[in-house]
Scaffold this active site. Structure first.
Site, PDB file in Angstrom:
ATOM      1  N   ARG A 133       5.818 -23.044  37.193  1.00 13.49           N
ATOM      2  CA  ARG A 133       5.531 -22.045  37.957  1.00 13.49           C
ATOM      3  C   ARG A 133       4.244 -21.849  38.933  1.00 13.49           C
ATOM      4  NH1 ARG A 133       7.222 -18.856  33.541  1.00 13.49           N
ATOM      5  NH2 ARG A 133       9.486 -18.599  33.583  1.00 13.49           N
ATOM      6  N   TRP A 185       6.294  16.684  14.069  1.00 11.02           N
ATOM      7  CA  TRP A 185       5.140  15.868  13.692  1.00 11.02           C
ATOM      8  C   TRP A 185       5.886  14.313  13.307  1.00 11.02           C
ATOM      9  CZ3 TRP A 185       0.000  16.827  14.427  1.00 11.02           C
ATOM     10  CH2 TRP A 185      -0.053  18.179  14.644  1.00 11.02           C
ATOM     11  N   ASN A 188       5.660 -17.592  22.095  1.00 10.77           N
ATOM     12  CA  ASN A 188       6.090 -17.461  23.494  1.00 10.77           C
ATOM     13  C   ASN A 188       4.758 -16.962  24.232  1.00 10.77           C
ATOM     14  OD1 ASN A 188       8.997 -17.680  24.056  1.00 10.77           O
ATOM     15  ND2 ASN A 188       8.791 -16.546  22.275  1.00 10.77           N
ATOM     16  N   ALA A 212      10.219 -22.478  21.734  1.00 11.64           N
ATOM     17  CA  ALA A 212       9.655 -21.461  22.312  1.00 11.64           C
ATOM     18  C   ALA A 212       8.391 -21.656  22.900  1.00 11.64           C
ATOM     19  CB  ALA A 212       9.419 -20.354  21.088  1.00 11.64           C
ATOM     20  N   ALA A 213       7.487 -22.295  22.207  1.00 12.63           N
ATOM     21  CA  ALA A 213       6.026 -22.456  22.797  1.00 12.63           C
ATOM     22  C   ALA A 213       5.925 -23.643  23.901  1.00 12.63           C
ATOM     23  CB  ALA A 213       4.976 -22.765  21.731  1.00 12.63           C
ATOM     24  N   CYS A 263      15.201 -17.025  15.869  1.00 15.45           N
ATOM     25  CA  CYS A 263      15.339 -15.450  15.471  1.00 15.45           C
ATOM     26  C   CYS A 263      16.784 -14.865  15.394  1.00 15.45           C
ATOM     27  CB  CYS A 263      14.535 -14.631  16.122  1.00 15.45           C
ATOM     28  SG  CYS A 263      12.925 -15.439  16.539  1.00 15.45           S
ATOM     29  N   ARG A 320      -2.915  11.550   9.975  1.00 18.20           N
ATOM     30  CA  ARG A 320      -3.789  12.709   9.761  1.00 18.20           C
ATOM     31  C   ARG A 320      -4.177  12.900   8.239  1.00 18.20           C
ATOM     32  NH1 ARG A 320      -0.557  17.843  11.065  1.00 18.20           N
ATOM     33  NH2 ARG A 320       0.104  17.688   9.008  1.00 18.20           N
ATOM     34  N   GLU A 376      12.325 -33.310  22.631  1.00 18.95           N
ATOM     35  CA  GLU A 376      12.642 -32.626  21.629  1.00 18.95           C
ATOM     36  C   GLU A 376      13.434 -33.277  20.690  1.00 18.95           C
ATOM     37  OE1 GLU A 376      12.321 -29.581  20.145  1.00 18.95           O
ATOM     38  OE2 GLU A 376      13.945 -30.268  18.836  1.00 18.95           O
TER      39      GLU A 376
HETATM   40  C1  LIG Z   1      15.661 -17.967  10.671  1.00 14.58           C
HETATM   41  C2  LIG Z   1      14.544 -17.596  11.559  1.00 14.58           C
HETATM   42  C3  LIG Z   1      14.360 -16.190  12.030  1.00 14.58           C
HETATM   43  C4  LIG Z   1      13.356 -15.806  12.833  1.00 14.58           C
HETATM   44  N1  LIG Z   1      13.093 -14.698  13.106  1.00 14.58           N
HETATM   45  C5  LIG Z   1      11.995 -14.105  13.673  1.00 14.58           C
HETATM   46  C6  LIG Z   1      12.115 -13.022  14.112  1.00 14.58           C
HETATM   47  O1  LIG Z   1      12.785 -12.001  14.112  1.00 14.58           O
HETATM   48  N2  LIG Z   1      10.819 -12.540  14.916  1.00 14.58           N
HETATM   49  C7  LIG Z   1       9.832 -13.435  15.373  1.00 14.58           C
HETATM   50  O2  LIG Z   1       8.603 -13.235  16.015  1.00 14.58           O
HETATM   51  N3  LIG Z   1       9.919 -14.811  14.825  1.00 14.58           N
HETATM   52  C8  LIG Z   1      11.114 -15.201  14.206  1.00 14.58           C
HETATM   53  N4  LIG Z   1      11.152 -16.479  13.420  1.00 14.58           N
HETATM   54  C9  LIG Z   1      10.018 -17.396  13.964  1.00 14.58           C
HETATM   55  C10 LIG Z   1      10.226 -18.163  15.082  1.00 14.58           C
HETATM   56  O3  LIG Z   1      11.400 -18.779  15.414  1.00 14.58           O
HETATM   57  C11 LIG Z   1       9.326 -18.950  15.187  1.00 14.58           C
HETATM   58  O4  LIG Z   1       8.071 -18.691  15.150  1.00 14.58           O
HETATM   59  C12 LIG Z   1       9.074 -19.831  16.700  1.00 14.58           C
HETATM   60  O5  LIG Z   1      10.615 -20.319  16.922  1.00 14.58           O
HETATM   61  C13 LIG Z   1       8.161 -20.838  16.871  1.00 14.58           C
HETATM   62  O6  LIG Z   1       8.027 -21.475  18.121  1.00 14.58           O
HETATM   63  P1  LIG Z   1       7.430 -23.011  18.230  1.00 14.58           P
HETATM   64  O7  LIG Z   1       7.953 -23.484  19.627  1.00 14.58           O
HETATM   65  O8  LIG Z   1       6.239 -22.740  17.800  1.00 14.58           O
HETATM   66  O9  LIG Z   1       8.275 -23.709  17.250  1.00 14.58           O
HETATM   67  P2  LIG Z   1       9.708 -24.270  16.750  1.00 14.58           P
HETATM   68  O10 LIG Z   1      10.513 -22.939  17.486  1.00 14.58           O
HETATM   69  O11 LIG Z   1       9.960 -24.728  15.721  1.00 14.58           O
HETATM   70  O12 LIG Z   1       9.830 -25.437  17.880  1.00 14.58           O
HETATM   71  C14 LIG Z   1       9.181 -26.575  17.373  1.00 14.58           C
HETATM   72  C15 LIG Z   1      10.257 -27.830  17.952  1.00 14.58           C
HETATM   73  O13 LIG Z   1       9.429 -28.914  17.945  1.00 14.58           O
HETATM   74  C16 LIG Z   1      10.308 -29.894  17.649  1.00 14.58           C
HETATM   75  N5  LIG Z   1       9.669 -31.074  17.258  1.00 14.58           N
HETATM   76  C17 LIG Z   1       8.828 -31.015  16.110  1.00 14.58           C
HETATM   77  N6  LIG Z   1       8.064 -32.081  15.900  1.00 14.58           N
HETATM   78  C18 LIG Z   1       8.581 -32.944  16.877  1.00 14.58           C
HETATM   79  C19 LIG Z   1       8.221 -34.169  17.143  1.00 14.58           C
HETATM   80  N7  LIG Z   1       7.229 -34.940  16.504  1.00 14.58           N
HETATM   81  N8  LIG Z   1       8.888 -34.702  18.386  1.00 14.58           N
HETATM   82  C20 LIG Z   1       9.743 -34.123  19.066  1.00 14.58           C
HETATM   83  N9  LIG Z   1      10.141 -32.732  18.839  1.00 14.58           N
HETATM   84  C21 LIG Z   1       9.401 -32.239  17.634  1.00 14.58           C
HETATM   85  C22 LIG Z   1      11.558 -29.328  16.736  1.00 14.58           C
HETATM   86  O14 LIG Z   1      12.554 -30.199  16.666  1.00 14.58           O
HETATM   87  C23 LIG Z   1      11.460 -27.751  17.376  1.00 14.58           C
HETATM   88  O15 LIG Z   1      12.555 -27.581  18.270  1.00 14.58           O
HETATM   89  C24 LIG Z   1      12.205 -17.054  12.859  1.00 14.58           C
HETATM   90  C25 LIG Z   1      12.443 -18.181  12.332  1.00 14.58           C
HETATM   91  C26 LIG Z   1      13.564 -18.426  11.745  1.00 14.58           C
HETATM   92  C27 LIG Z   1      13.785 -19.879  11.149  1.00 14.58           C
END
Ligand SMILES: Cc1cc2nc3c(=O)[nH]c(=O)nc-3n(C[C@H](O)[C@H](O)[C@H](O)COP(=O)(O)OP(=O)(O)OC[C@H]3O[C@@H](n4cnc5c(N)ncnc54)[C@H](O)[C@@H]3O)c2cc1C
Length: 463
Positions: free
Chosen positions: A29, A443, A314, A18-19, A52, A451, A42
């Site tokens: 962009r 309401w 995000n 995500a991030a 999620c 309220r 990755e």
């Molecule tokens: C089951 C589940 C349900 C969820 N439901 C929700 C929801 O409904 N709503 C919500 O807001 N959030 C939800 N979340 C949380 C959300 O998924 C996370 O907050 C979000 O994915 C964080 O994004 P990120 O990019 O920071 O980290 P991540 O998505 O964890 O991505 C980090 C990536 O970095 C990679 N990585 C780590 N270290 C290294 C390295 N040294 N070298 C190369 N790659 C590396 C990992 O493999 C991973 O793919 C949920 C999470 C889970 C697990």
């Protein structure tokens, strides 16, 4: 390391979900391929996937794992001119020489230069050292591969019993997924009520509903070990008993995955997340970080917090990408707004709960209101409960929690909007919200709860 004189400036991204990929896409962009090279690492197989969505994949609501992948590496290469190396882990960052060390799928180690670095390494699931935790049939649900593996196990082994350890929102969602698949679920948590991000009185409403769904809720119990037979899990032992388990799902929370950043010498904040400013800049020149691995600030408590949510990841990634691309963007902080559901019961929260408000030093009052999701006479009306907290001195809203059925939960966004803008409960009570009998009583429960609280709290005073 040699620096090629005429090489394009290069952004290196660590973490392809995500991030990281929001930042990479946003930077692209702003700056074309001729202007900025983007290389992402990755360690897993997938990029830009929805963690999620994992509970819905496991439960069968989503059929195909590919549906959870927003963009794969081929799409990034074709449409964004971003190179992603999957199966490749970044093992070290050298801030001085501006390079990363990465180990590829075949074990080869390469050093790659960067001009700008984006760290988006996510979170580490909390896993206490439990005897038997490595057994077959024990699953975390952190990555898409975890979800795929759990679903395959459920399809093949067809367990009749499951223990879900951890009654936070992921534990609840996994309990729902297992119930949907006809598995009998024990939900174990050390806390007094499920959903520790709610106050216990609201958590009790979640517990009662879970019990009504047939989930056996074991609270105030610590897991002491997993019973195995022939390398396969058979049960979960706690300090109070043992529960049969053909499958075990661990959802015990996460911590920021800031180890790589810490080892590189970047500043880590008091919550254990990477310290960043509002532009998502970490403590070294050219280095940005975003998502579950960072700490951010809470708009109500003004304290640093690490809250692992996709919404934050995000938005923060986008902010970082804008700044990396030469633009200007700031992240506005968080309220910890979150929503989930378990078998139709919706649970949502925003801002501070009672314990958090106390810790932050607020004197506050609360109101709890039980009402209905629709006009009482309209078919399908069901109960919902709203709890609000307001600062005693000013009447300012501090937080809100909602538990209830069908469409109760998304009302949290009204409260989040009010909180974001620092509104007093008196003003919330007067807000012009939509009404028709199929959607709410005349309401809305949110308005009545506000309220009630406004009547209890002194009038806001100027100055
Ligand atoms: C089951 C589940 C349900 C969820 N439901 C929700 C929801 O409904 N709503 C919500 O807001 N959030 C939800 N979340 C949380 C959300 O998924 C996370 O907050 C979000 O994915 C964080 O994004 P990120 O990019 O920071 O980290 P991540 O998505 O964890 O991505 C980090 C990536 O970095 C990679 N990585 C780590 N270290 C290294 C390295 N040294 N070298 C190369 N790659 C590396 C990992 O493999 C991973 O793919 C949920 C999470 C889970 C697990």
């Amino acid at each position: 390391m040699e620096r090629r004189v005429n090489a394009r400036p290069r952004l290196v991204v660590v973490g392809g979900d995500a991030a990281g990929m929001s930042a990479a896409s946003q930077a692209r962009r702003a700056r074309g391929g001729e202007d900025l090279e983007i290389l992402a690492f990755e360690r897993g197989r997938h990029t830009s996937y929805s963690a999620c969505g994992i509970p819905y994949l496991v439960g069968g609501t989503v059929a195909n794992p590919d549906d959870l992948v927003a963009r794969d590496p081929a799409t990034f290469a074709r449409d964004f001119d971003i190179e992603v190396r999957t199966g490749t882990e970044v093992t070290a960052v050298d801030l001085e020489r501006r390079c990363v060390t990465a180990r590829g799928p075949d074990g080869t180690v390469a050093t790659e230069r960067y001009d700008q670095l984006m760290i988006a390494t996510g979170a580490v699931p909390l896993r206490p050292e439990l005897p038997g935790a490595d057994a077959e049939g024990v699953f975390g649900v952190q990555t898409l591969d975890d979800g795929i593996a759990l679903r395959a196990f459920l399809d093949d082994a067809r367990p009749e019993t499951a223990v879900v350890v951890g009654a936070g929102y992921i534990g609840l969602e996994m309990a729902e997924a297992l119930v949907q698949r006809g598995v009998r679920v024990d939900l174990v948590d050390a806390g007094p009520e499920p959903m520790g991000t709610l106050d216990p009185d609201m958590g009790a409403e979640v517990r009662e509903a879970l019990v009504g769904m047939g989930v056996r809720v074991r609270l105030g119990e610590r897991v002491t070990g997993l019973r195995t037979e022939g390398g396969r899990v058979r049960g979960v032992a706690t300090d109070r008993g043992e529960y049969p388990a053909g499958v075990v799902v661990l959802g015990m929370g996460v911590r920021p995955n800031s180890d790589l950043a810490r080892a590189a010498g970047l500043r880590i904040g008091p919550t254990g997340g990477i310290a960043v400013d509002a532009r998502m800049r970490a403590s070294a020149p050219g280095v940005y970080a975003a998502g579950d691995c960072v700490e951010t600030f809470h708009r109500v408590s003004r304290e640093p917090v690490a809250i692992a949510l996709g919404t934050h990841a995000n938005k923060q990634g986008r902010v970082a990408g804008t700044n990396i691309g030469g633009g200007y963007a700031r992240f506005g902080g968080v309220l910890g707004t979150a929503i989930t559901k378990v078998c139709g019961l919706e649970v949502a929260r925003t801002g501070l709960n009672e314990a958090e408000a106390e810790r932050a030093g607020f004197a506050f009052t609360t109101s709890v209101l039980r009402s209905t999701t629709r006009a009482g006479y309209y078919p399908g009306a069901k109960w919902m409960t709203v709890k609000l907290l307001a600062e005693r001195r000013t009447g300012r809203l501090l937080g809100g929690q909602i538990v209830g059925w069908e469409n109760a939960g998304k009302r949290i966004d009204v409260l989040a909007t009010a909180l974001w803008n620092g509104m007093a409960v008196e003003d919330v009570a007067g807000m012009d919200l939509g009404y028709a009998p199929p959607f709410s009583p005349v309401w809305d429960p949110v308005l009545i709860a506000a309220r009630k609280l406004a009547e209890a709290a002194p009038e806001p005073r100027a100055g």
